[in-house]
Write a protein that holds these residues in place. Structure first.
Motif, PDB file in Angstrom:
ATOM      1  N   GLU A 134       0.959  -1.164  -0.110  1.00  0.00           N
ATOM      2  CA  GLU A 134      -0.003  -0.019   0.095  1.00  0.00           C
ATOM      3  C   GLU A 134       0.640   1.156   0.037  1.00  0.00           C
ATOM      4  O   GLU A 134       1.943   1.201   0.664  1.00  0.00           O
ATOM      5  CB  GLU A 134      -0.889  -0.127   1.285  1.00  0.00           C
ATOM      6  CG  GLU A 134      -2.146   0.943   1.054  1.00  0.00           C
ATOM      7  CD  GLU A 134      -2.818   0.799   2.436  1.00  0.00           C
ATOM      8  OE1 GLU A 134      -3.888   0.432   2.135  1.00  0.00           O
ATOM      9  OE2 GLU A 134      -2.467   1.216   3.598  1.00  0.00           O
ATOM     10  N   TYR A 135       0.564   2.171  -0.580  1.00  0.00           N
ATOM     11  CA  TYR A 135       1.111   3.471  -0.845  1.00  0.00           C
ATOM     12  C   TYR A 135       0.224   4.701  -0.584  1.00  0.00           C
ATOM     13  O   TYR A 135      -0.942   4.595  -1.253  1.00  0.00           O
ATOM     14  CB  TYR A 135       1.677   3.799  -2.326  1.00  0.00           C
ATOM     15  CG  TYR A 135       3.243   3.100  -2.445  1.00  0.00           C
ATOM     16  CD1 TYR A 135       4.355   3.618  -2.108  1.00  0.00           C
ATOM     17  CD2 TYR A 135       3.352   1.587  -2.762  1.00  0.00           C
ATOM     18  CE1 TYR A 135       5.681   2.780  -2.348  1.00  0.00           C
ATOM     19  CE2 TYR A 135       4.512   0.937  -2.994  1.00  0.00           C
ATOM     20  CZ  TYR A 135       5.659   1.491  -2.759  1.00  0.00           C
ATOM     21  OH  TYR A 135       6.781   1.100  -3.065  1.00  0.00           O
ATOM     22  N   ALA A 136       0.666   5.553  -0.019  1.00  0.00           N
ATOM     23  CA  ALA A 136      -0.043   6.759   0.355  1.00  0.00           C
ATOM     24  C   ALA A 136       0.187   7.911  -0.720  1.00  0.00           C
ATOM     25  O   ALA A 136       1.164   8.206  -0.983  1.00  0.00           O
ATOM     26  CB  ALA A 136      -0.160   7.439   1.674  1.00  0.00           C
ATOM     27  N   MET A 137      -1.059   8.311  -1.419  1.00  0.00           N
ATOM     28  CA  MET A 137      -0.794   9.124  -2.535  1.00  0.00           C
ATOM     29  C   MET A 137      -1.744  10.428  -2.337  1.00  0.00           C
ATOM     30  O   MET A 137      -2.634  10.312  -1.842  1.00  0.00           O
ATOM     31  CB  MET A 137      -1.035   8.471  -3.705  1.00  0.00           C
ATOM     32  CG  MET A 137      -0.443   7.364  -4.129  1.00  0.00           C
ATOM     33  SD  MET A 137       1.288   7.211  -4.573  1.00  0.00           S
ATOM     34  CE  MET A 137       1.081   8.262  -6.099  1.00  0.00           C
ATOM     35  N   ALA A 138      -1.263  11.766  -2.944  1.00  0.00           N
ATOM     36  CA  ALA A 138      -2.170  12.744  -2.971  1.00  0.00           C
ATOM     37  C   ALA A 138      -3.092  12.561  -3.778  1.00  0.00           C
ATOM     38  O   ALA A 138      -2.969  12.166  -4.985  1.00  0.00           O
ATOM     39  CB  ALA A 138      -1.203  14.060  -2.918  1.00  0.00           C
ATOM     40  N   ASP A 139      -4.299  13.408  -3.644  1.00  0.00           N
ATOM     41  CA  ASP A 139      -5.289  13.108  -4.788  1.00  0.00           C
ATOM     42  C   ASP A 139      -4.895  14.022  -6.012  1.00  0.00           C
ATOM     43  O   ASP A 139      -3.883  14.969  -5.930  1.00  0.00           O
ATOM     44  CB  ASP A 139      -6.450  14.170  -4.464  1.00  0.00           C
ATOM     45  CG  ASP A 139      -7.427  13.273  -3.342  1.00  0.00           C
ATOM     46  OD1 ASP A 139      -7.277  12.073  -3.122  1.00  0.00           O
ATOM     47  OD2 ASP A 139      -8.078  13.973  -2.640  1.00  0.00           O
TER      48      ASP A 139
END
Length: 78
Positions: free
Chosen positions: A24-29
């Protein structure tokens, strides 16, 4: 937002992504496949095909929360 990344063949690595389980990677909108490739530390030129939710896409494809991204290198004459 969060997206899952799976890598195939020579791109697979326990540190960035694996082919058996996604990471899982956190990404900006508004971020794109190319941003995820960079965040994962994978050289863009090493990726031949990108998939989002099992469909071949371009590197300029905007990601959405929950997307499952797959990356594949050129292999066997691709």
């Amino acid at each position: 937002m969060k997206v899952d990344l799976v890598c195939f063949s020579t791109l697979a690595s326990q540190d960035t992504c694996d082919y058996q389980t996604s990471r899982e990677y956190a990404m900006a909108d508004g971020q794109k496949v190319e941003d995820l490739v960079k965040q994962a530390g994978i050289a863009r030129e090493d990726v031949k095909i990108a998939f989002v939710n099992s469909r071949i896409v371009g590197f300029d494809t905007v990601l959405s929360n929950g997307d499952r991204v797959g990356l594949a290198p050129a292999v066997g004459g691709m």
